[in-house]
Design a protein around this motif. Structure first.
Motif, PDB file in Angstrom:
ATOM      1  N   GLU A 166      16.792 -10.098  -8.205  1.00 20.01           N
ATOM      2  CA  GLU A 166      16.916  -8.644  -8.285  1.00 20.01           C
ATOM      3  C   GLU A 166      15.662  -7.964  -7.750  1.00 20.01           C
ATOM      4  OE1 GLU A 166      18.135  -4.832  -8.750  1.00 20.01           O
ATOM      5  OE2 GLU A 166      19.365  -6.632  -8.784  1.00 20.01           O
ATOM      6  N   ILE A 167      14.506  -8.497  -8.063  1.00 21.11           N
ATOM      7  CA  ILE A 167      13.258  -7.921  -7.551  1.00 21.11           C
ATOM      8  C   ILE A 167      13.191  -8.065  -6.035  1.00 21.11           C
ATOM      9  CG2 ILE A 167      10.737  -8.249  -7.511  1.00 21.11           C
ATOM     10  CD1 ILE A 167      10.944  -8.733 -10.557  1.00 21.11           C
ATOM     11  N   ILE A 168      13.612  -9.195  -5.538  1.00 16.22           N
ATOM     12  CA  ILE A 168      13.632  -9.409  -4.085  1.00 16.22           C
ATOM     13  C   ILE A 168      14.622  -8.441  -3.427  1.00 16.22           C
ATOM     14  CG2 ILE A 168      14.218 -11.073  -2.278  1.00 16.22           C
ATOM     15  CD1 ILE A 168      13.134 -13.230  -4.306  1.00 16.22           C
ATOM     16  N   HIS A 169      15.746  -8.211  -4.070  1.00 16.08           N
ATOM     17  CA  HIS A 169      16.742  -7.265  -3.563  1.00 16.08           C
ATOM     18  C   HIS A 169      16.156  -5.848  -3.513  1.00 16.08           C
ATOM     19  CE1 HIS A 169      20.603  -5.375  -2.848  1.00 16.08           C
ATOM     20  NE2 HIS A 169      20.381  -4.584  -3.888  1.00 16.08           N
ATOM     21  N   GLN A 170      15.458  -5.440  -4.574  1.00 25.84           N
ATOM     22  CA  GLN A 170      14.823  -4.116  -4.599  1.00 25.84           C
ATOM     23  C   GLN A 170      13.776  -3.996  -3.494  1.00 25.84           C
ATOM     24  OE1 GLN A 170      13.206  -3.362  -8.490  1.00 25.84           O
ATOM     25  NE2 GLN A 170      15.197  -3.531  -9.490  1.00 25.84           N
ATOM     26  N   ALA A 171      13.010  -5.050  -3.296  1.00 27.04           N
ATOM     27  CA  ALA A 171      11.979  -5.043  -2.257  1.00 27.04           C
ATOM     28  C   ALA A 171      12.612  -4.943  -0.873  1.00 27.04           C
ATOM     29  CB  ALA A 171      11.113  -6.291  -2.367  1.00 27.04           C
ATOM     30  N   ALA A 172      13.698  -5.662  -0.657  1.00 25.89           N
ATOM     31  CA  ALA A 172      14.381  -5.611   0.640  1.00 25.89           C
ATOM     32  C   ALA A 172      14.954  -4.217   0.893  1.00 25.89           C
ATOM     33  CB  ALA A 172      15.482  -6.667   0.698  1.00 25.89           C
ATOM     34  N   ALA A 173      15.492  -3.582  -0.140  1.00 22.80           N
ATOM     35  CA  ALA A 173      16.038  -2.230   0.009  1.00 22.80           C
ATOM     36  C   ALA A 173      14.930  -1.234   0.342  1.00 22.80           C
ATOM     37  CB  ALA A 173      16.768  -1.817  -1.268  1.00 22.80           C
ATOM     38  N   PHE A 174      13.785  -1.358  -0.324  1.00 20.55           N
ATOM     39  CA  PHE A 174      12.633  -0.481  -0.049  1.00 20.55           C
ATOM     40  C   PHE A 174      12.173  -0.682   1.392  1.00 20.55           C
ATOM     41  CE2 PHE A 174       7.993   0.173   0.039  1.00 20.55           C
ATOM     42  CZ  PHE A 174       7.915   1.480  -0.418  1.00 20.55           C
ATOM     43  N   SER A 175      12.021  -1.929   1.796  1.00 21.78           N
ATOM     44  CA  SER A 175      11.582  -2.244   3.150  1.00 21.78           C
ATOM     45  C   SER A 175      12.535  -1.659   4.186  1.00 21.78           C
ATOM     46  CB  SER A 175      11.476  -3.757   3.323  1.00 21.78           C
ATOM     47  OG  SER A 175      11.147  -4.093   4.643  1.00 21.78           O
TER      48      SER A 175
ATOM     49  N   GLY B  39       0.808  -1.218   0.000  1.00 20.36           N
ATOM     50  CA  GLY B  39       0.000   0.000   0.000  1.00 20.36           C
ATOM     51  C   GLY B  39       0.836   1.260   0.000  1.00 20.36           C
ATOM     52  N   LEU B  40       1.933   1.231   0.727  1.00 18.31           N
ATOM     53  CA  LEU B  40       2.826   2.388   0.763  1.00 18.31           C
ATOM     54  C   LEU B  40       3.447   2.629  -0.609  1.00 18.31           C
ATOM     55  CD1 LEU B  40       4.194   4.640   2.366  1.00 18.31           C
ATOM     56  CD2 LEU B  40       5.978   2.984   2.979  1.00 18.31           C
ATOM     57  N   ALA B  41       3.923   1.574  -1.250  1.00 17.99           N
ATOM     58  CA  ALA B  41       4.509   1.715  -2.595  1.00 17.99           C
ATOM     59  C   ALA B  41       3.464   2.236  -3.576  1.00 17.99           C
ATOM     60  CB  ALA B  41       5.075   0.378  -3.065  1.00 17.99           C
ATOM     61  N   ALA B  42       2.240   1.722  -3.490  1.00 12.41           N
ATOM     62  CA  ALA B  42       1.169   2.185  -4.376  1.00 12.41           C
ATOM     63  C   ALA B  42       0.857   3.661  -4.115  1.00 12.41           C
ATOM     64  CB  ALA B  42      -0.085   1.334  -4.180  1.00 12.41           C
ATOM     65  N   HIS B  43       0.832   4.038  -2.858  1.00 16.54           N
ATOM     66  CA  HIS B  43       0.549   5.431  -2.497  1.00 16.54           C
ATOM     67  C   HIS B  43       1.610   6.374  -3.072  1.00 16.54           C
ATOM     68  CE1 HIS B  43      -0.862   8.798  -0.073  1.00 16.54           C
ATOM     69  NE2 HIS B  43       0.383   8.990   0.302  1.00 16.54           N
ATOM     70  N   ILE B  44       2.874   6.006  -2.924  1.00 20.03           N
ATOM     71  CA  ILE B  44       3.956   6.847  -3.445  1.00 20.03           C
ATOM     72  C   ILE B  44       3.902   6.889  -4.971  1.00 20.03           C
ATOM     73  CG2 ILE B  44       6.460   7.145  -3.603  1.00 20.03           C
ATOM     74  CD1 ILE B  44       6.614   5.739  -0.826  1.00 20.03           C
ATOM     75  N   ALA B  45       3.654   5.745  -5.597  1.00 20.42           N
ATOM     76  CA  ALA B  45       3.560   5.699  -7.062  1.00 20.42           C
ATOM     77  C   ALA B  45       2.394   6.553  -7.551  1.00 20.42           C
ATOM     78  CB  ALA B  45       3.413   4.258  -7.543  1.00 20.42           C
TER      79      ALA B  45
ATOM     80  N   LYS C 129      14.552   0.910   3.859  1.00 26.14           N
ATOM     81  CA  LYS C 129      14.430   2.373   3.886  1.00 26.14           C
ATOM     82  C   LYS C 129      13.194   2.800   4.664  1.00 26.14           C
ATOM     83  CE  LYS C 129      16.776   3.441  -0.440  1.00 26.14           C
ATOM     84  NZ  LYS C 129      16.608   3.985  -1.806  1.00 26.14           N
ATOM     85  N   VAL C 130      12.103   2.105   4.451  1.00 26.11           N
ATOM     86  CA  VAL C 130      10.858   2.451   5.139  1.00 26.11           C
ATOM     87  C   VAL C 130      11.024   2.278   6.642  1.00 26.11           C
ATOM     88  CG1 VAL C 130       8.458   1.732   5.508  1.00 26.11           C
ATOM     89  CG2 VAL C 130       9.351   1.968   3.180  1.00 26.11           C
ATOM     90  N   TYR C 131      11.518   1.127   7.058  1.00 26.83           N
ATOM     91  CA  TYR C 131      11.643   0.882   8.493  1.00 26.83           C
ATOM     92  C   TYR C 131      12.723   1.743   9.139  1.00 26.83           C
ATOM     93  CZ  TYR C 131       8.129  -2.704   8.241  1.00 26.83           C
ATOM     94  OH  TYR C 131       6.935  -3.346   8.071  1.00 26.83           O
ATOM     95  N   ASP C 132      13.781   2.076   8.403  1.00 25.26           N
ATOM     96  CA  ASP C 132      14.797   3.005   8.932  1.00 25.26           C
ATOM     97  C   ASP C 132      14.182   4.387   9.151  1.00 25.26           C
ATOM     98  OD1 ASP C 132      16.745   1.045   8.947  1.00 25.26           O
ATOM     99  OD2 ASP C 132      17.756   1.777   7.135  1.00 25.26           O
ATOM    100  N   ALA C 133      13.373   4.842   8.180  1.00 28.19           N
ATOM    101  CA  ALA C 133      12.739   6.149   8.298  1.00 28.19           C
ATOM    102  C   ALA C 133      11.752   6.185   9.472  1.00 28.19           C
ATOM    103  CB  ALA C 133      12.029   6.514   7.002  1.00 28.19           C
ATOM    104  N   ILE C 134      11.001   5.141   9.620  1.00 28.60           N
ATOM    105  CA  ILE C 134      10.026   5.080  10.715  1.00 28.60           C
ATOM    106  C   ILE C 134      10.735   5.019  12.068  1.00 28.60           C
ATOM    107  CG2 ILE C 134       8.254   3.653  11.815  1.00 28.60           C
ATOM    108  CD1 ILE C 134       7.371   2.864   8.956  1.00 28.60           C
ATOM    109  N   SER C 135      11.725   4.158  12.175  1.00 29.00           N
ATOM    110  CA  SER C 135      12.416   4.015  13.466  1.00 29.00           C
ATOM    111  C   SER C 135      13.210   5.256  13.829  1.00 29.00           C
ATOM    112  CB  SER C 135      13.311   2.774  13.471  1.00 29.00           C
ATOM    113  OG  SER C 135      14.335   2.891  12.525  1.00 29.00           O
ATOM    114  N   ALA C 136      13.661   6.029  12.852  1.00 27.50           N
ATOM    115  CA  ALA C 136      14.386   7.262  13.140  1.00 27.50           C
ATOM    116  C   ALA C 136      13.476   8.323  13.745  1.00 27.50           C
ATOM    117  CB  ALA C 136      15.027   7.810  11.870  1.00 27.50           C
TER     118      ALA C 136
END
Length: 108
Positions: free
Chosen positions: A86-95, A42-48, A97-104
């Protein structure tokens, strides 16, 4: 003349790179949708949607392809080829970033 060609090349290259990065949102959103992660999907869809790419044919194709990969990984737990990895890697990087931003932003 060479300078004008260089400026045009850089301008078009950077806009295509930005568009490619925007469409990664469709890829990771589709992947998370396939793995039943409603929050990240949902977050990815919202940003897109805010970037005005959600629902266009390129985004739809990226979403559907990644959805199938996420769904298959959810069921089997296995990655079959480099493109899926590669898709799994992109998904892990997105995840991440999201959790780093939230926890910060959380102060305990």
């Amino acid at each position: 003349m060479w300078w004008i060609a260089t400026v045009l090349f850089v301008g078009f290259s950077s806009s295509s790179i930005a568009a490619e990065q925007d469409y990664r949102l469709c890829t990771v959103g589709g992947y998370f949708s396939g793995t039943h992660d409603k929050f990240l999907s949902g977050l990815a869809a919202h940003i897109a949607e805010k970037k005005k790419i959600f629902g266009n044919p390129i985004c739809n194709a990226a979403w559907e392809n990644a959805f199938r990969i996420g769904e298959k990984l959810y069921k089997t737990g296995r990655v079959q080829d480099q493109a899926e990895g590669e898709i799994i890697h992109q998904a892990a990087a997105f995840s991440s970033k999201v959790y780093d931003a939230i926890s910060a932003r959380i102060d305990f």
